[in-house]
Design a protein around this motif. Structure first.
Motif, PDB file in Angstrom:
ATOM      1  N   GLY A   1      75.037  51.889  44.858  1.00 52.77           N
ATOM      2  CA  GLY A   1      74.097  52.590  44.262  1.00 52.77           C
ATOM      3  C   GLY A   1      74.178  54.073  44.793  1.00 52.77           C
ATOM      4  O   GLY A   1      74.662  54.480  45.833  1.00 52.77           O
ATOM      5  N   PHE A   2      73.547  55.015  43.954  1.00 54.14           N
ATOM      6  CA  PHE A   2      73.153  56.509  44.301  1.00 54.14           C
ATOM      7  C   PHE A   2      72.034  57.099  43.746  1.00 54.14           C
ATOM      8  O   PHE A   2      71.505  56.517  42.554  1.00 54.14           O
ATOM      9  CB  PHE A   2      74.562  57.558  44.199  1.00 54.14           C
ATOM     10  N   TRP A   3      71.492  58.166  44.410  1.00 54.62           N
ATOM     11  CA  TRP A   3      70.382  58.928  43.769  1.00 54.62           C
ATOM     12  C   TRP A   3      70.242  60.336  44.147  1.00 54.62           C
ATOM     13  O   TRP A   3      70.635  60.489  45.169  1.00 54.62           O
ATOM     14  CB  TRP A   3      69.046  58.073  44.247  1.00 54.62           C
ATOM     15  N   PHE A   4      69.545  60.999  43.224  1.00 51.54           N
ATOM     16  CA  PHE A   4      69.511  62.448  43.762  1.00 51.54           C
ATOM     17  C   PHE A   4      68.116  62.683  44.449  1.00 51.54           C
ATOM     18  O   PHE A   4      67.097  61.655  44.403  1.00 51.54           O
ATOM     19  CB  PHE A   4      69.094  63.082  42.340  1.00 51.54           C
ATOM     20  N   THR A   5      67.814  63.608  45.490  1.00 49.93           N
ATOM     21  CA  THR A   5      66.568  64.011  46.144  1.00 49.93           C
ATOM     22  C   THR A   5      65.938  64.620  44.865  1.00 49.93           C
ATOM     23  O   THR A   5      66.603  65.196  44.098  1.00 49.93           O
ATOM     24  CB  THR A   5      67.062  64.532  47.213  1.00 49.93           C
ATOM     25  N   PRO A   6      64.655  64.724  45.203  1.00 53.49           N
ATOM     26  CA  PRO A   6      63.664  65.321  44.001  1.00 53.49           C
ATOM     27  C   PRO A   6      63.901  66.758  43.991  1.00 53.49           C
ATOM     28  O   PRO A   6      63.430  67.437  43.042  1.00 53.49           O
ATOM     29  CB  PRO A   6      62.366  64.945  44.555  1.00 53.49           C
ATOM     30  N   ASP A   7      64.468  67.529  44.987  1.00 52.37           N
ATOM     31  CA  ASP A   7      64.700  68.828  45.110  1.00 52.37           C
ATOM     32  C   ASP A   7      66.255  69.145  44.119  1.00 52.37           C
ATOM     33  O   ASP A   7      66.353  70.495  43.885  1.00 52.37           O
ATOM     34  CB  ASP A   7      64.693  69.573  46.081  1.00 52.37           C
ATOM     35  N   GLY A   8      66.897  67.978  43.691  1.00 55.98           N
ATOM     36  CA  GLY A   8      68.076  68.385  42.972  1.00 55.98           C
ATOM     37  C   GLY A   8      69.058  68.840  44.039  1.00 55.98           C
ATOM     38  O   GLY A   8      70.323  68.986  43.610  1.00 55.98           O
ATOM     39  N   GLU A   9      69.130  69.025  45.334  1.00 49.97           N
ATOM     40  CA  GLU A   9      70.075  69.647  46.140  1.00 49.97           C
ATOM     41  C   GLU A   9      71.151  68.444  46.805  1.00 49.97           C
ATOM     42  O   GLU A   9      72.109  69.019  47.469  1.00 49.97           O
ATOM     43  CB  GLU A   9      69.354  70.253  47.310  1.00 49.97           C
ATOM     44  N   GLU A  10      70.674  67.288  46.595  1.00 45.22           N
ATOM     45  CA  GLU A  10      71.552  66.145  47.426  1.00 45.22           C
ATOM     46  C   GLU A  10      71.755  64.916  46.314  1.00 45.22           C
ATOM     47  O   GLU A  10      70.682  64.665  45.686  1.00 45.22           O
ATOM     48  CB  GLU A  10      70.973  65.756  48.639  1.00 45.22           C
ATOM     49  N   LEU A  11      72.945  64.496  46.370  1.00 42.58           N
ATOM     50  CA  LEU A  11      73.231  63.143  45.867  1.00 42.58           C
ATOM     51  C   LEU A  11      73.572  61.984  46.811  1.00 42.58           C
ATOM     52  O   LEU A  11      74.655  62.618  47.542  1.00 42.58           O
ATOM     53  CB  LEU A  11      74.151  63.309  44.709  1.00 42.58           C
ATOM     54  N   TRP A  12      72.571  61.139  47.006  1.00 44.44           N
ATOM     55  CA  TRP A  12      73.084  60.097  48.216  1.00 44.44           C
ATOM     56  C   TRP A  12      73.805  59.220  47.614  1.00 44.44           C
ATOM     57  O   TRP A  12      73.573  58.633  46.235  1.00 44.44           O
ATOM     58  CB  TRP A  12      72.148  59.645  48.784  1.00 44.44           C
ATOM     59  N   VAL A  13      74.973  58.466  48.174  1.00 39.50           N
ATOM     60  CA  VAL A  13      76.023  57.562  47.737  1.00 39.50           C
ATOM     61  C   VAL A  13      76.034  56.318  48.541  1.00 39.50           C
ATOM     62  O   VAL A  13      76.192  56.823  49.816  1.00 39.50           O
ATOM     63  CB  VAL A  13      77.194  57.912  47.500  1.00 39.50           C
ATOM     64  N   LEU A  14      75.711  55.054  48.601  1.00 41.27           N
ATOM     65  CA  LEU A  14      75.673  54.235  49.693  1.00 41.27           C
ATOM     66  C   LEU A  14      76.791  53.278  49.578  1.00 41.27           C
ATOM     67  O   LEU A  14      77.456  53.002  48.449  1.00 41.27           O
ATOM     68  CB  LEU A  14      74.647  53.514  49.789  1.00 41.27           C
ATOM     69  N   ASN A  15      77.433  52.602  50.446  1.00 37.64           N
ATOM     70  CA  ASN A  15      78.341  51.693  50.433  1.00 37.64           C
ATOM     71  C   ASN A  15      77.948  50.508  50.995  1.00 37.64           C
ATOM     72  O   ASN A  15      77.171  50.193  52.129  1.00 37.64           O
ATOM     73  CB  ASN A  15      79.448  52.077  51.383  1.00 37.64           C
ATOM     74  N   ARG A  16      77.844  49.335  50.241  1.00 37.58           N
ATOM     75  CA  ARG A  16      77.297  48.254  50.346  1.00 37.58           C
ATOM     76  C   ARG A  16      77.657  47.496  51.340  1.00 37.58           C
ATOM     77  O   ARG A  16      77.076  46.668  52.417  1.00 37.58           O
ATOM     78  CB  ARG A  16      77.399  47.429  49.044  1.00 37.58           C
TER      79      ARG A  16
END
Length: 455
Positions: free
Chosen positions: A304-319
């Motif tokens: 899974g991954f998601w943007f922070t609400p300021d649009g400055e970061e995209l977090w990506v996780l490793n299960r």
């Protein structure tokens, strides 16, 4: 290395709470809760009171067929369960003892409706979010994995794994009417065949801002690929085999640029000496070309991954490895690492948490991440077996865990019960296993970019 969160607090803990959750959802309405007449006119002049800015976290426990809904409290990182939906008690048109397995959730553009894809239940459920009433129940086929509202909310598209199909459900939200009206049988499509794709099970999708939806294929990395569907014509426009674009999981459009992010994950196989895969790809939707061809997520089984609400970061996780990276959406490069999404981190996969899906709070303070249980119902057990089923709350600025919410505490289950569930025993109890999660803004609570795609 053992990672310790800054503060760990279990919500709904204790034996009594666990027993109630296993038996079903208790009536949690407060004795001080206002009546309908009182709540309709809160202002002194008799007009409707403006809705306060807040949000709800909808956490899907696919292990017990339950949806837990939380709201933030005044204290830092504290959350209160405000609603609990036992899917066997809401009117789903299914046999009482049949598994439903709510897997993924998405909201309409105004967040007034929630679509829940149910893999074992072979269906999509639609809830009115104002009062949590089930208003839609459409059978779409076995392995209904992800259901997403189209940008205009006129359709819900469903990735149906076991039938290698994309189902199109017409959604009339005003009439609260939902009906499957079309279906793409991917293996029969000429464009898919010409791409050399043999197994065409759609996994996840999102809309690309160009009038198309982009679907990853899988579920295994060895069956990966991408199919692009024209929304208006509901036809496959392009297809990429796993040799060219081996994405098999997450899909995320950029919020303003013509880019689209995808993840590729494969659990390790110690017996075969295979290290596993954790990568992300970036696709230019305007030029239809791959611009980042497999960048490492510095862990195993990118998911899974998601943007922070300021649009400055995209977090990506490793299960599998319970870690991840932060990507700069401007350069598409990794700029930071996240040590752990779940509190239990260890060298042995059986002793560490398995994070899965994440979503931010509209105010940008927290990232919510689901944590799988010790008897996972989906995914490779080597990667998806977790320790603490529930969801963690990470402070976006510090990237540290400030809370772990465990609606149905695993400590309330005996080791023998967990082992029976792991072995698939017929008389095994249902064990908590959190997978899907969504955050619904309330009032005008929104960040600098919308809280969820399509953007």
């Amino acid at each position: 290395m053992q990672t310790t969160p800054t503060r760990r607090r279990f919500i709904a803990g204790g034996t009594a709470a666990g027993i109630v959750a296993v038996a079903g959802c208790a009536d949690e309405a407060s004795e001080d809760e206002p009546t309908d007449e009182e709540s309709e006119t809160d202002d002194a002049d008799g007009t409707d009171a403006p809705e306060e800015e807040s949000y709800e976290v909808w956490a899907l426990d696919q292990g017990t067929d339950t949806i837990h809904i939380y709201e933030p409290e005044e204290g830092e990182g504290e959350f209160d369960r405000t609603e609990c939906l036992d899917l066997h008690d809401v009117g789903v048109d299914i046999e009482d003892d049949a598994d439903i397995v709510p897997h993924m959730i998405d909201f309409s553009s105004d967040y007034e409706y929630a679509a829940v894809a149910c893999t074992a239940g072979r269906r999509v459920l639609v809830f009115r979010t104002e009062d949590y009433e089930l208003v839609g129940d459409v059978e779409t086929g076995p392995g209904s994995h992800m259901a997403i509202f189209a940008p205009d909310d006129d359709y819900i598209h469903v990735d149906v794994i076991d039938e290698e199909a994309v189902a199109r459900v017409e959604a009339d939200l005003e009439a609260e009417s939902f009906e499957e009206v079309d279906r793409l049988e991917l293996p029969e499509d000429e464009t898919v065949q010409e791409a050399g794709i043999e197994s065409a099970s759609p996994i996840c999708h999102q809309f690309d801002g160009q009038g198309r939806s982009i679907h990853t294929l899988g579920p295994s990395y060895h069956d990966a690929g991408v199919v692009i569907v024209d929304h208006d014509d509901f036809e496959v426009e392009r297809a990429y085999s796993g040799d060219e674009l081996p994405a098999n999981c997450g899909t995320m459009p950029h919020f303003e640029d013509g880019k689209f992010y995808l993840t590729a994950g494969l659990p390790s196989d110690p017996e075969e000496g295979e290290d596993g895969v954790g990568e992300y790809y970036v696709y230019d939707v305007e030029e239809d070309e791959i611009v980042v061809d497999g960048e490492s997520t510095r862990g195993v089984d990118a998911h899974g991954f998601w943007f922070t609400p300021d649009g400055e970061e995209l977090w990506v996780l490793n299960r599998e490895t319970n870690d991840g990276v932060v990507v700069d959406p401007e350069t598409d490069e990794v700029v930071d690492e996240i040590e752990a999404f779940g509190p239990d981190q260890a060298d042995d996969p059986e002793e560490r948490d398995a994070p899965d899906i994440m979503w931010t709070s509209p105010d940008g303070e927290y990232m919510f991440v689901t944590l799988r249980g010790p008897a996972p119902l989906s995914g490779d057990p080597h990667a998806a077996t977790g320790v603490t089923p529930g969801f963690s709350v990470l402070d976006v600025e510090s990237r540290e865990i400030v809370e772990v919410v465990e609606p149905d505490p695993i400590d309330d289950y005996a080791d023998e019960e967990i082992e029976a569930a792991q072995e698939g025993a017929e008389d095994a109890p249902d064990i908590p296993d959190f997978h899907g999660l969504g955050v619904r803004p309330i009032g005008d609570a929104e960040g600098e970019i919308p809280n969820s795609p399509p953007f």
